[in-house]
Design an enzyme around this catalytic site. Structure first.
Site, PDB file in Angstrom:
ATOM      1  N   LYS A   1       6.235  23.992 -14.211  1.00 35.89           N
ATOM      2  CA  LYS A   1       5.399  22.244 -13.692  1.00 35.89           C
ATOM      3  C   LYS A   1       4.474  22.657 -12.201  1.00 35.89           C
ATOM      4  O   LYS A   1       3.935  22.135 -11.682  1.00 35.89           O
ATOM      5  CB  LYS A   1       6.322  21.103 -14.645  1.00 35.89           C
ATOM      6  CG  LYS A   1       5.208  19.800 -14.913  1.00 35.89           C
ATOM      7  CD  LYS A   1       5.194  19.118 -15.033  1.00 35.89           C
ATOM      8  CE  LYS A   1       4.595  17.847 -15.015  1.00 35.89           C
ATOM      9  NZ  LYS A   1       5.325  16.185 -15.624  1.00 35.89           N
TER      10      LYS A   1
ATOM     11  N   HIS B   1       0.363  16.988 -26.643  1.00 35.66           N
ATOM     12  CA  HIS B   1      -0.355  15.677 -26.688  1.00 35.66           C
ATOM     13  C   HIS B   1      -0.988  15.065 -27.189  1.00 35.66           C
ATOM     14  O   HIS B   1      -1.257  13.714 -26.854  1.00 35.66           O
ATOM     15  CB  HIS B   1       0.069  15.717 -25.554  1.00 35.66           C
ATOM     16  CG  HIS B   1       0.866  15.514 -24.293  1.00 35.66           C
ATOM     17  ND1 HIS B   1       2.238  16.818 -24.289  1.00 35.66           N
ATOM     18  CD2 HIS B   1       2.027  15.268 -23.937  1.00 35.66           C
ATOM     19  CE1 HIS B   1       3.191  16.853 -24.078  1.00 35.66           C
ATOM     20  NE2 HIS B   1       3.481  15.259 -22.929  1.00 35.66           N
TER      21      HIS B   1
ATOM     22  N   HIS C   1      -0.053  12.340 -28.989  1.00 33.63           N
ATOM     23  CA  HIS C   1       0.165  10.946 -28.328  1.00 33.63           C
ATOM     24  C   HIS C   1       0.015   9.682 -29.406  1.00 33.63           C
ATOM     25  O   HIS C   1       0.237   9.318 -30.062  1.00 33.63           O
ATOM     26  CB  HIS C   1      -0.543   9.788 -27.167  1.00 33.63           C
ATOM     27  CG  HIS C   1      -0.021  10.262 -25.943  1.00 33.63           C
ATOM     28  ND1 HIS C   1      -0.718  11.115 -24.720  1.00 33.63           N
ATOM     29  CD2 HIS C   1       1.024  10.424 -25.598  1.00 33.63           C
ATOM     30  CE1 HIS C   1       0.364  11.017 -24.130  1.00 33.63           C
ATOM     31  NE2 HIS C   1       1.321  10.985 -24.330  1.00 33.63           N
TER      32      HIS C   1
ATOM     33  N   ASN D   1      -0.461  19.032 -21.254  1.00 36.79           N
ATOM     34  CA  ASN D   1      -1.186  18.462 -22.055  1.00 36.79           C
ATOM     35  C   ASN D   1      -0.948  19.003 -23.679  1.00 36.79           C
ATOM     36  O   ASN D   1      -1.478  18.510 -24.885  1.00 36.79           O
ATOM     37  CB  ASN D   1      -1.926  17.828 -22.788  1.00 36.79           C
ATOM     38  CG  ASN D   1      -2.080  16.310 -21.218  1.00 36.79           C
ATOM     39  OD1 ASN D   1      -1.072  16.140 -20.561  1.00 36.79           O
ATOM     40  ND2 ASN D   1      -3.285  16.854 -20.816  1.00 36.79           N
TER      41      ASN D   1
ATOM     42  N   GLU E   1      -5.483  17.338 -12.641  1.00 39.10           N
ATOM     43  CA  GLU E   1      -5.755  16.903 -13.355  1.00 39.10           C
ATOM     44  C   GLU E   1      -6.918  17.131 -14.139  1.00 39.10           C
ATOM     45  O   GLU E   1      -7.660  16.685 -14.727  1.00 39.10           O
ATOM     46  CB  GLU E   1      -5.025  16.338 -14.465  1.00 39.10           C
ATOM     47  CG  GLU E   1      -4.843  16.373 -16.338  1.00 39.10           C
ATOM     48  CD  GLU E   1      -4.586  15.859 -17.023  1.00 39.10           C
ATOM     49  OE1 GLU E   1      -2.889  15.262 -16.583  1.00 39.10           O
ATOM     50  OE2 GLU E   1      -5.218  15.378 -17.839  1.00 39.10           O
TER      51      GLU E   1
ATOM     52  N   LYS F   1       3.052  11.267 -10.855  1.00 37.16           N
ATOM     53  CA  LYS F   1       2.687  10.762 -12.118  1.00 37.16           C
ATOM     54  C   LYS F   1       3.282   9.727 -12.808  1.00 37.16           C
ATOM     55  O   LYS F   1       4.534  10.080 -13.017  1.00 37.16           O
ATOM     56  CB  LYS F   1       1.835  11.160 -13.498  1.00 37.16           C
ATOM     57  CG  LYS F   1       1.119  12.028 -13.006  1.00 37.16           C
ATOM     58  CD  LYS F   1       0.602  11.964 -14.806  1.00 37.16           C
ATOM     59  CE  LYS F   1      -1.069  12.743 -15.167  1.00 37.16           C
ATOM     60  NZ  LYS F   1      -1.378  13.680 -16.960  1.00 37.16           N
TER      61      LYS F   1
ATOM     62  N   HIS G   1       8.763   9.535 -27.583  1.00 36.49           N
ATOM     63  CA  HIS G   1       7.725  10.796 -27.355  1.00 36.49           C
ATOM     64  C   HIS G   1       8.165  11.967 -27.232  1.00 36.49           C
ATOM     65  O   HIS G   1       7.809  13.431 -27.777  1.00 36.49           O
ATOM     66  CB  HIS G   1       7.541  10.805 -25.230  1.00 36.49           C
ATOM     67  CG  HIS G   1       6.442  11.732 -24.686  1.00 36.49           C
ATOM     68  ND1 HIS G   1       5.709  11.314 -24.843  1.00 36.49           N
ATOM     69  CD2 HIS G   1       6.292  12.328 -24.055  1.00 36.49           C
ATOM     70  CE1 HIS G   1       4.667  11.885 -24.123  1.00 36.49           C
ATOM     71  NE2 HIS G   1       5.546  13.224 -23.809  1.00 36.49           N
TER      72      HIS G   1
ATOM     73  N   ARG H   1       0.579  -1.540  -0.235  1.00 34.46           N
ATOM     74  CA  ARG H   1       0.312  -0.314   0.093  1.00 34.46           C
ATOM     75  C   ARG H   1       0.969   1.316  -0.381  1.00 34.46           C
ATOM     76  O   ARG H   1       0.274   2.193   0.377  1.00 34.46           O
ATOM     77  CB  ARG H   1      -1.099   0.150   1.561  1.00 34.46           C
ATOM     78  CG  ARG H   1      -1.549  -1.062   1.259  1.00 34.46           C
ATOM     79  CD  ARG H   1      -2.758  -0.607   1.369  1.00 34.46           C
ATOM     80  NE  ARG H   1      -4.288  -1.976   1.756  1.00 34.46           N
ATOM     81  CZ  ARG H   1      -4.515  -2.341   2.750  1.00 34.46           C
ATOM     82  NH1 ARG H   1      -3.619  -2.617   3.680  1.00 34.46           N
ATOM     83  NH2 ARG H   1      -5.251  -3.832   2.143  1.00 34.46           N
TER      84      ARG H   1
ATOM     85  N   GLU I   1       9.992  18.920 -24.937  1.00 38.47           N
ATOM     86  CA  GLU I   1       9.569  19.007 -23.730  1.00 38.47           C
ATOM     87  C   GLU I   1       9.523  20.259 -22.770  1.00 38.47           C
ATOM     88  O   GLU I   1       8.982  21.423 -22.091  1.00 38.47           O
ATOM     89  CB  GLU I   1       9.678  18.323 -22.959  1.00 38.47           C
ATOM     90  CG  GLU I   1       7.880  17.237 -21.845  1.00 38.47           C
ATOM     91  CD  GLU I   1       7.050  16.897 -22.212  1.00 38.47           C
ATOM     92  OE1 GLU I   1       5.845  17.035 -22.326  1.00 38.47           O
ATOM     93  OE2 GLU I   1       7.383  15.806 -22.991  1.00 38.47           O
TER      94      GLU I   1
ATOM     95  N   ARG J   1      -4.078  21.635 -15.316  1.00 44.31           N
ATOM     96  CA  ARG J   1      -2.929  20.696 -14.901  1.00 44.31           C
ATOM     97  C   ARG J   1      -2.825  20.112 -16.795  1.00 44.31           C
ATOM     98  O   ARG J   1      -1.938  20.170 -17.290  1.00 44.31           O
ATOM     99  CB  ARG J   1      -2.653  20.232 -14.203  1.00 44.31           C
ATOM    100  CG  ARG J   1      -1.635  18.605 -15.112  1.00 44.31           C
ATOM    101  CD  ARG J   1      -1.175  17.613 -13.592  1.00 44.31           C
ATOM    102  NE  ARG J   1      -0.687  16.721 -13.150  1.00 44.31           N
ATOM    103  CZ  ARG J   1      -0.152  15.833 -12.653  1.00 44.31           C
ATOM    104  NH1 ARG J   1      -0.323  16.115 -11.704  1.00 44.31           N
ATOM    105  NH2 ARG J   1       1.082  15.432 -13.024  1.00 44.31           N
TER     106      ARG J   1
HETATM  107 ZN    ZN Z   1       5.192  14.809 -22.177  1.00 47.75          ZN
END
Ligand code: ZN
Ligand code: ADP
Length: 344
Positions: free
Chosen positions: A214, A235, A239, A232, A224, A130, A249, A108, A172, A228
């Site tokens: 950030k 993205h 993606h 993206n 998010e 994340k 990426h 946990r 990025e 937030r």
């Molecule tokens: Zn990214």
């Protein structure tokens, strides 16, 4: 060295930018630490790792799988790691994502910290907590949000990074500049040679600025649900391209940013000069490659995006260098624009 502290409910995370990574031993508990890395990083830096058992993953996105997490958990158990244990990730985004996820669910949740060894991990995976693994063709489908106790971002460790990996991280950084930090954009614009040379002082400045921005965003909106989402930028299409073309990426996000800049221009949010300035910066670092997708591929992927809600998607537009907003637009509008852009 710059220490940037990020506070989110229940967690405090210290991002140490410009700190020598070898000092990490001072941040670890006396015993019960386990190191997670990948084969490449271990080969180059393993000799300097702190005294602790080392679990090493195959490099690359293929290691972001739930099976790998289960396997690592077994090894933690075998090594006698209990609730007082500490997971230290030394590696790029893949290692940090897998190790962070493991630490967040093992018994946990146990303590963890990262030495971020790629530029992408320093500017991206380092901040915001994340983590996670991919499921089928969806990136980061299983994961949690949990801040590591610390992240060390040492520019010296980036000297051995392959060029493509370095550029991928730079994309990025440019993203952060476009959505939130005009000064960062200007520094990148005027420091081509130093960036190419991976100058330590300059990288410390760039990474620190990016982490601060950030950090500000995620401390206001960790889960998010609003702000937030601006992270993206580039993205949505990025993606799609990343999965379909199997490219890094940052390169995928860069091509998504070109498209987002064009879309923002079409909507009247930015001038042609601003658009050109953004795209030119990406071009200078050979980041503006076009990747074309078929209608079917686009539809599939946009609908698979876990961030979509109903038939709308949240699309991030720029309103000039250093400014961005998120708008809910119909999927059809995004696809319509994509077709126009692709077939132009
Ligand atoms: Zn990214
Ligand atoms: P990211 O998700 O941050 O782009 P990955 O974890 O996929 O990064 O790492 C990219 C590649 O770079 C992997 O092959 C990894 O083994 C390698 N790598 C990571 N850090 C270093 C480093 N400091 N020097 C050399 N290679 C590295």
């Amino acid at each position: 060295m710059e220490k940037i502290t990020i506070n989110t409910p229940g967690y405090t995370s210290d991002i140490l930018v410009g700190e020598k990574w070898e000092t990490v031993s001072e941040l670890l508990p006396q015993e019960d630490t386990i190191i997670i890395t990948d084969h490449n990083v271990k080969k180059i830096y393993g000799g300097l790792f702190p005294e602790a058992p080392v679990l090493s993953l195959a490099p690359g996105e293929g290691s972001k799988k739930i099976e790998i997490v289960e396997d690592l958990a077994r090894q933690l158990l075998d090594a006698g790691i209990d609730r007082a244990g500490f997971v230290l990730a030394i590696g790029g985004g893949v290692v940090c994502d897998v190790a962070g996820f493991l630490a967040s669910i093992y018994m946990r949740g146990i303590r963890c910290g990262y030495v971020a060894s790629t530029l992408l991990a320093q500017v991206d995976a380092s901040t915001g907590g994340k983590n996670g693994v991919n499921l089928r063709d969806t990136k980061n489908m299983l994961g949690t949000i949990r801040q590591p106790e610390f992240v060390i971002c040492d520019p010296a460790i980036l000297l051995t990074l392959p060029e493509q990996e370095y550029l991928s991280g730079l994309a990025e950084l440019i993203k952060t500049a476009i959505i939130g930090d005009k000064e960062l954009f200007e520094i990148i614009e005027s420091s081509f040679d130093k960036i190419e040379a991976r100058d330590s002082d300059l990288l410390t400045t760039l990474v620190a600025k990016s982490v601060k921005f950030k950090g500000m965003v995620v401390s206001r909106d960790e889960k998010e649900i609003g702000l937030r989402r601006i992270l993206n930028f580039g993205h949505t299409f990025g993606h799609a391209v990343e999965l379909q073309k199997g490219i890094k990426h940052g390169f995928a996000v860069a091509s998504g940013m070109v498209l987002a800049a064009e879309f923002s221009f079409e909507k009247g949010y930015i001038s042609i000069e601003e658009k050109t300035r953004m795209i030119d910066l990406l071009k200078r670092f050979k980041l503006a490659t076009r990747f074309d997708l078929t209608d079917e591929q686009m539809k599939d992927l946009v609908f698979h995006d876990k961030k979509k809600t109903g038939t709308d998607i949240h699309f991030v537009f720029t309103h000039g260098i250093g400014k961005a907003t998120v708008e809910k637009i119909p999927v059809d509008e995004a696809l319509f624009f994509y077709n126009k852009f692709r077939d132009k």
